[in-house]
Design a protein around this motif. Sequence first.
Motif, PDB file in Angstrom:
ATOM      1  N   VAL A  22       0.834  -1.206   0.000  1.00 15.70           N
ATOM      2  CA  VAL A  22       0.000   0.000   0.000  1.00 15.70           C
ATOM      3  C   VAL A  22       0.869   1.256   0.000  1.00 15.70           C
ATOM      4  CG1 VAL A  22      -1.640   1.334   1.407  1.00 15.70           C
ATOM      5  CG2 VAL A  22      -2.010  -1.101   1.033  1.00 15.70           C
ATOM      6  N   VAL A  23       1.919   1.275   0.807  1.00 16.00           N
ATOM      7  CA  VAL A  23       2.805   2.441   0.865  1.00 16.00           C
ATOM      8  C   VAL A  23       3.499   2.645  -0.474  1.00 16.00           C
ATOM      9  CG1 VAL A  23       4.919   3.322   1.937  1.00 16.00           C
ATOM     10  CG2 VAL A  23       3.107   2.394   3.360  1.00 16.00           C
ATOM     11  N   ASP A  24       3.975   1.575  -1.102  1.00 14.48           N
ATOM     12  CA  ASP A  24       4.618   1.697  -2.413  1.00 14.48           C
ATOM     13  C   ASP A  24       3.652   2.244  -3.463  1.00 14.48           C
ATOM     14  OD1 ASP A  24       7.028   0.813  -1.448  1.00 14.48           O
ATOM     15  OD2 ASP A  24       6.821  -1.239  -2.238  1.00 14.48           O
ATOM     16  N   ALA A  25       2.429   1.738  -3.462  1.00 13.27           N
ATOM     17  CA  ALA A  25       1.435   2.211  -4.422  1.00 13.27           C
ATOM     18  C   ALA A  25       1.108   3.683  -4.188  1.00 13.27           C
ATOM     19  CB  ALA A  25       0.170   1.371  -4.325  1.00 13.27           C
ATOM     20  N   ARG A  26       1.036   4.075  -2.942  1.00 13.26           N
ATOM     21  CA  ARG A  26       0.721   5.479  -2.635  1.00 13.26           C
ATOM     22  C   ARG A  26       1.855   6.412  -3.068  1.00 13.26           C
ATOM     23  NH1 ARG A  26      -3.062   7.682   1.559  1.00 13.26           N
ATOM     24  NH2 ARG A  26      -2.538   9.880   1.546  1.00 13.26           N
ATOM     25  N   VAL A  27       3.086   5.988  -2.858  1.00 17.71           N
ATOM     26  CA  VAL A  27       4.226   6.800  -3.283  1.00 17.71           C
ATOM     27  C   VAL A  27       4.225   6.956  -4.799  1.00 17.71           C
ATOM     28  CG1 VAL A  27       6.748   6.800  -3.459  1.00 17.71           C
ATOM     29  CG2 VAL A  27       5.655   6.352  -1.272  1.00 17.71           C
ATOM     30  N   ARG A  28       3.963   5.881  -5.516  1.00 15.63           N
ATOM     31  CA  ARG A  28       3.903   5.965  -6.979  1.00 15.63           C
ATOM     32  C   ARG A  28       2.776   6.879  -7.442  1.00 15.63           C
ATOM     33  NH1 ARG A  28       5.050  -0.193  -8.944  1.00 15.63           N
ATOM     34  NH2 ARG A  28       7.216  -0.230  -8.262  1.00 15.63           N
ATOM     35  N   LYS A  29       1.634   6.794  -6.773  1.00 15.66           N
ATOM     36  CA  LYS A  29       0.508   7.654  -7.142  1.00 15.66           C
ATOM     37  C   LYS A  29       0.865   9.121  -6.933  1.00 15.66           C
ATOM     38  CE  LYS A  29      -4.249   8.692  -5.965  1.00 15.66           C
ATOM     39  NZ  LYS A  29      -5.305   8.503  -4.992  1.00 15.66           N
ATOM     40  N   GLN A  30       1.541   9.430  -5.835  1.00 13.01           N
ATOM     41  CA  GLN A  30       1.948  10.807  -5.584  1.00 13.01           C
ATOM     42  C   GLN A  30       2.988  11.274  -6.588  1.00 13.01           C
ATOM     43  OE1 GLN A  30       3.160  10.815  -1.482  1.00 13.01           O
ATOM     44  NE2 GLN A  30       1.074  11.114  -0.715  1.00 13.01           N
ATOM     45  N   LEU A  31       3.867  10.408  -7.019  1.00  7.63           N
ATOM     46  CA  LEU A  31       4.847  10.777  -8.036  1.00  7.63           C
ATOM     47  C   LEU A  31       4.172  11.119  -9.352  1.00  7.63           C
ATOM     48  CD1 LEU A  31       7.800   8.272  -7.560  1.00  7.63           C
ATOM     49  CD2 LEU A  31       7.918  10.748  -7.459  1.00  7.63           C
ATOM     50  N   SER A  33       1.002  12.069  -9.765  1.00  8.97           N
ATOM     51  CA  SER A  33       0.122  13.235  -9.621  1.00  8.97           C
ATOM     52  C   SER A  33       0.884  14.533  -9.392  1.00  8.97           C
ATOM     53  CB  SER A  33      -0.868  13.011  -8.474  1.00  8.97           C
ATOM     54  OG  SER A  33      -0.186  12.983  -7.237  1.00  8.97           O
ATOM     55  N   SER A  34       2.182  14.446  -9.104  1.00 14.54           N
ATOM     56  CA  SER A  34       2.948  15.676  -8.853  1.00 14.54           C
ATOM     57  C   SER A  34       3.415  16.338 -10.148  1.00 14.54           C
ATOM     58  CB  SER A  34       4.161  15.371  -7.973  1.00 14.54           C
ATOM     59  OG  SER A  34       5.094  14.595  -8.696  1.00 14.54           O
ATOM     60  N   ASN A  35       3.013  15.777 -11.286  1.00 16.06           N
ATOM     61  CA  ASN A  35       3.375  16.315 -12.594  1.00 16.06           C
ATOM     62  C   ASN A  35       4.876  16.441 -12.753  1.00 16.06           C
ATOM     63  OD1 ASN A  35       0.694  16.498 -13.368  1.00 16.06           O
ATOM     64  ND2 ASN A  35       0.485  18.555 -12.512  1.00 16.06           N
ATOM     65  N   LEU A  40      11.922  11.550 -15.537  1.00 13.12           N
ATOM     66  CA  LEU A  40      12.126  11.141 -14.144  1.00 13.12           C
ATOM     67  C   LEU A  40      11.259   9.934 -13.803  1.00 13.12           C
ATOM     68  CD1 LEU A  40      13.305  11.620 -11.295  1.00 13.12           C
ATOM     69  CD2 LEU A  40      11.348  13.125 -10.881  1.00 13.12           C
ATOM     70  N   LEU A  41       9.996   9.987 -14.197  1.00 16.59           N
ATOM     71  CA  LEU A  41       9.095   8.862 -13.934  1.00 16.59           C
ATOM     72  C   LEU A  41       9.558   7.610 -14.661  1.00 16.59           C
ATOM     73  CD1 LEU A  41       5.626  10.645 -14.118  1.00 16.59           C
ATOM     74  CD2 LEU A  41       6.831   9.866 -12.090  1.00 16.59           C
TER      75      LEU A  41
END
Length: 108
Positions: A22-31, A33-35, A40-41
């Motif tokens: 869950v933490v890994d998925a959330r970090v990826r989602k924030q990356l 969504s941060s445009n 880099l992505l």
Amino acid sequence: MDYALLVPIILFICITYAIKAVVDARVRKQLVSSNGSPELLQSIMASDETNRRLSSLRWGITLVALAIGFGIVQGAGWTEINPGVIALLIGALGLGNLAFYALSRKQG
């Protein structure tokens, strides 16, 4: 074997793995969504894929080396756990990790 002890240990491992996922998925989602820049992505995703592949290689080599160690113990007819058996198995794990290190250095 006492399964009453095994169940809580496996439950703890499963909960820990679920939290990590869950933490890994959330970090990826924030990356995403941060445009951030697409380069880099792309590099982050490529590095994650490489890490996963190398992790599988490490576990494969280490488990094969451990299996060889257990095979030696069985072939030698040792039936009791003593310092020699433990040293052989730990040595097999160490050799597996060293083999992984050597292969990863050749690839990179």
